[in-house]
Design a protein around this motif. Structure first.
Motif, PDB file in Angstrom:
ATOM      1  N   PHE A 119     -10.008   1.775   0.437  1.00 11.83           N
ATOM      2  CA  PHE A 119      -8.878   1.906   1.936  1.00 11.83           C
ATOM      3  C   PHE A 119      -8.901   3.084   2.372  1.00 11.83           C
TER       4      PHE A 119
ATOM      5  N   GLN B 274     -11.571   3.585   5.504  1.00 15.31           N
ATOM      6  CA  GLN B 274     -10.933   2.495   6.340  1.00 15.31           C
ATOM      7  C   GLN B 274      -9.394   2.914   7.377  1.00 15.31           C
ATOM      8  N   GLN B 275      -9.226   4.083   6.535  1.00 14.12           N
ATOM      9  CA  GLN B 275      -8.306   4.951   7.867  1.00 14.12           C
ATOM     10  C   GLN B 275      -8.548   5.947   8.779  1.00 14.12           C
TER      11      GLN B 275
ATOM     12  N   THR C 129       0.867  -0.910   0.090  1.00 13.67           N
ATOM     13  CA  THR C 129       0.172  -0.293  -0.137  1.00 13.67           C
ATOM     14  C   THR C 129       0.607   1.297  -0.396  1.00 13.67           C
TER      15      THR C 129
ATOM     16  N   GLN D 221      -9.848   2.883  -4.433  1.00 15.80           N
ATOM     17  CA  GLN D 221      -8.841   3.228  -3.280  1.00 15.80           C
ATOM     18  C   GLN D 221      -9.521   4.347  -2.872  1.00 15.80           C
TER      19      GLN D 221
ATOM     20  N   CYS E 118      -6.228  -2.895  -6.603  1.00 13.70           N
ATOM     21  CA  CYS E 118      -7.562  -2.483  -7.245  1.00 13.70           C
ATOM     22  C   CYS E 118      -7.806  -2.637  -8.249  1.00 13.70           C
TER      23      CYS E 118
END
Lengths: 474, 202
Positions: free
Chosen positions: B179, B182-183, A22, B176, B169
């Motif tokens: 993702f 989710q942070q 990532t 993206q 992806c």
């Protein structure tokens, strides 16, 4: 390990470090938006039921599709183009729905996004700043990491205040020596791009350094950082110093009192460590520079103003010969012939590169008591309403108008051919903007990029003119 | 977003260096608030003659280029403006991948976000592809994203770089933003510790 200015800013904004699988999650301190590259991002948010995470770190202005025609009797800037009306209305609605402050067309603070950020004190050293606009690199002049993003990424920042980014490489751009009179910041950046090409900085963040950079004002540093993207670098940075702090002090959004002192203490830790290592280096001797002008259809096709247009034989390979042929055919210029003395039709003074008060003062200084050449359209477009007010307080508008130039409202104007301000097909324009691409200033327009000083010198004569002749007259 | 795995497509050549995004799509097409009509503006200066009719000499207008999904373009493709309208227009026209010796940074990132694959190849492969297309305008190339390979007409497979996350992806057809969302916990911690106090609501 010693760090560069870029490393200092990058490392301080890591929310989640890069892993083999990532990219880094990079926090964004300031998100600037405008009408053209944001609407589809808001649509995405609505479709997903997402809010704007930090409307208090987001600010909108209107600049690209807006007209710069003088106000009507009601003091309103009339928008006629139905598509522009719809785009501006959409921005108003998006800002209202999501609680984002908007600098409304014609209001006191409205202007080109890269002019208003710095002048309002929003742009500060050590920040990460993004905007759906490639000239976001401008803000790097303050030691911020600032770069352009696409609309998908505008959506990412609206929703999360973060971006997924792989660490770019660093490039030290050393600009040593001292500029001669008549040679300006614009000539530095045009010379740099001519030397290293429009792809020379790809994958890198520039850090401009050296004696010549230190001597420049904030406005001049902005002109240079602005065109980093024209050299292929997504961002360009200058270490903050006393010039930077003095510029920021007292601006509306800048920290005040003890907060300002604390911020300055923090900003002083940002410059590259003495032993810091860069991935790449570039060099330019400012002392050897002449005023620059472009002859072709990308910003790297630039020459000293007194040099002849290059010939195919001078090109290193078949690809660049073909590129030169196509460019000169579009520009209707002959290889090997001088550009000096070539007739022009339009002079455009404006854009996020050169529309700040210092640029307008320089132009006015040379227009005072003179007339622009017969038959030449000269457009002077302030970068913001604040620049416009300041210029009018100093009486610069009177000088422009008396000289026969147009004094217009703030906006991107003739830089990009998406509002009514365009250069007619086949006509030559000396422009202080940043791009000379085919059709950039309007279909068939022929753009010669240069400094404001070269622009005013050429406006007075009606032909491409060396600005050093202006200085000789003084 | 549709998952991308392996696909074969007809290739068309645009061997011009430094194609800027103003050439891909001029600013006059950017006055939309959605993504409609952008394919019509693709390469408009080259595609149409001044009278508005198609320019028969332009590569994309040649009959044998009909249905092409792979564009083989010169160095530094997509330089200049950050407009995502450029990859939108290319994808809207039908392109699935662009092959070039190298891409401008912003364009490359924008293309990856929307599932238009930027494939970076070495100079030799670039010239080999151009030769193939010149000899046979029906030339097709295969792009295998999982293996990160371009398979040339002669069967030679050439690897191309792409970051693992973007590849993941695209292979799975996910974007993206999910993702990033989710942070939240890490973002909140970061915000609590940041010394910057800027507020745009003055």
């Amino acid at each position: 390990m010693p760090k560069t200015l870029f490393d200092h800013v990058w490392d301080a904004h890591i929310v989640r470090p890069e892993t083999p699988d990532t990219p880094a999650v990079l926090y964004i301190d300031l998100h600037l938006i405008h009408e053209v590259t944001s609407p589809q991002a808001f649509t995405e948010l609505r479709q997903r039921g997402l809010r704007v995470r930090r409307p208090d770190r987001t600010l909108a202005t209107m600049d690209h599709s807006t007209p710069t025609t003088p106000r009507n009797a009601l003091g309103i800037i009339p928008v006629i183009d139905p598509q522009a009306i719809a785009q501006l209305d959409q921005l108003r609605k998006n800002c209202a729905d999501f609680g984002i402050p908007l600098f409304e067309l014609g209001s006191a603070n409205q202007g080109i996004v890269h002019v208003i950020g710095p002048e309002q004190g929003l742009t500060q050293p050590g920040m990460t700043i993004v905007c759906g606009d490639s000239h976001t690199s401008t803000h790097g002049a303050f030691g911020a990491l600032a770069f352009g993003i696409g609309t998908s990424e505008v959506g990412h920042v609206l929703a999360s205040q973060c971006l997924l980014q792989s660490r770019p490489k660093t490039c030290a751009v050393r600009i040593e020596g001292q500029l001669h009179p008549g040679v300006t910041a614009k000539d530095i950046i045009l010379a740099l791009i001519a030397k290293y090409g429009v792809g020379g900085g790809t994958g890198h963040v520039f850090e401009y350094m050296g004696e010549a950079m230190r001597a420049l004002s904030m406005e001049e540093r902005m002109t240079i950082c602005n065109m980093s993207i024209e050299g292929g670098a997504r961002a360009g940075m200058v270490a903050p110093d006393e010039t930077t702090f003095a510029y920021i002090a007292g601006r509306p959004y800048a920290p005040k009192g003890a907060d300002f002192d604390a911020a300055v203490a923090r900003w002083r830790t940002l410059p590259s460590d003495p032993e810091a290592v860069f991935d790449k280096e570039m060099f330019l001797d400012a002392t050897s520079l002449a005023p620059m002008i472009t002859y072709g259809t990308n910003p790297g096709m630039g020459i000293p103003i007194d040099a002849p247009v290059p010939t195919p034989e001078q090109m290193p390979d078949a690809g660049s010969r073909q590129e030169l042929d196509a460019a000169l055919s579009y520009m209707k210029l002959e290889p090997g012939k001088p550009l000096l003395g070539h007739p022009i039709d339009v002079v455009f003074i404006g854009s996020c590169t050169n529309s700040r008060i210092n640029d307008l003062r320089q132009v006015a200084h040379h227009l005072r008591g003179r007339k622009v050449a017969d038959g030449i359209r000269v457009m002077v477009v302030p970068g913001s309403q604040q620049v416009k007010r300041q210029a009018e307080e100093e009486g610069l508008d009177t000088i422009f108008k008396a000289a026969g130039a147009e004094w217009r409202e703030a906006g991107c104007s003739a830089c990009l051919g998406m509002n009514a301000d365009q250069v007619p097909p086949g006509k030559y324009a000396v422009s202080t903007s940043n791009r000379n691409f085919v059709g950039r200033q309007g279909p068939g327009a022929r753009t010669l990029l240069a400094s404001p000083l070269t622009a005013v010198a050429s406006a007075l004569t009606g032909v491409v003119t060396d600005p050093r002749t202006l200085l000789d007259q003084e | 977003m549709e998952p991308i795995t392996t696909f074969a497509g007809k290739a068309v050549a645009l061997p011009i260096d430094n194609v800027d995004t103003d050439q891909v799509i001029p600013a006059k097409y950017l006055k939309v608030t959605d993504k409609s009509g952008l394919a019509e503006g693709l390469f408009t200066v080259w595609r149409y003659l001044p009278d508005g009719t198609p320019n028969p000499d332009f590569a994309l207008n040649r009959p044998e280029a009909a249905g092409a999904t792979v564009l083989v373009a010169g160095r530094n493709f997509g330089c200049g403006s950050s407009r995502e309208h450029a990859p939108w227009a290319l994808a809207g026209y039908g392109f699935k991948a662009i092959i070039s010796p190298y891409f401008a940074d912003i364009f490359r990132g924008n293309a990856l976000k929307i599932g238009l694959l930027p494939v970076t190849v070495d100079e030799e492969t670039y010239h080999e592809l151009l030769s193939h297309i010149e000899e046979d305008p029906e030339t097709s190339v295969t792009i295998d994203l999982a293996a990160q390979q371009v398979i040339l007409p002669g069967g030679r497979a050439v690897s191309f770089p792409i970051d693992n996350f973007a590849r993941h992806c695209l292979l799975n057809g996910i974007d993206q933003l999910g993702f990033l969302m989710q942070q939240d916990e890490d973002i909140c911690s970061y915000e609590a510790a940041s010394p910057i106090t800027l507020n745009t609501h003055l």
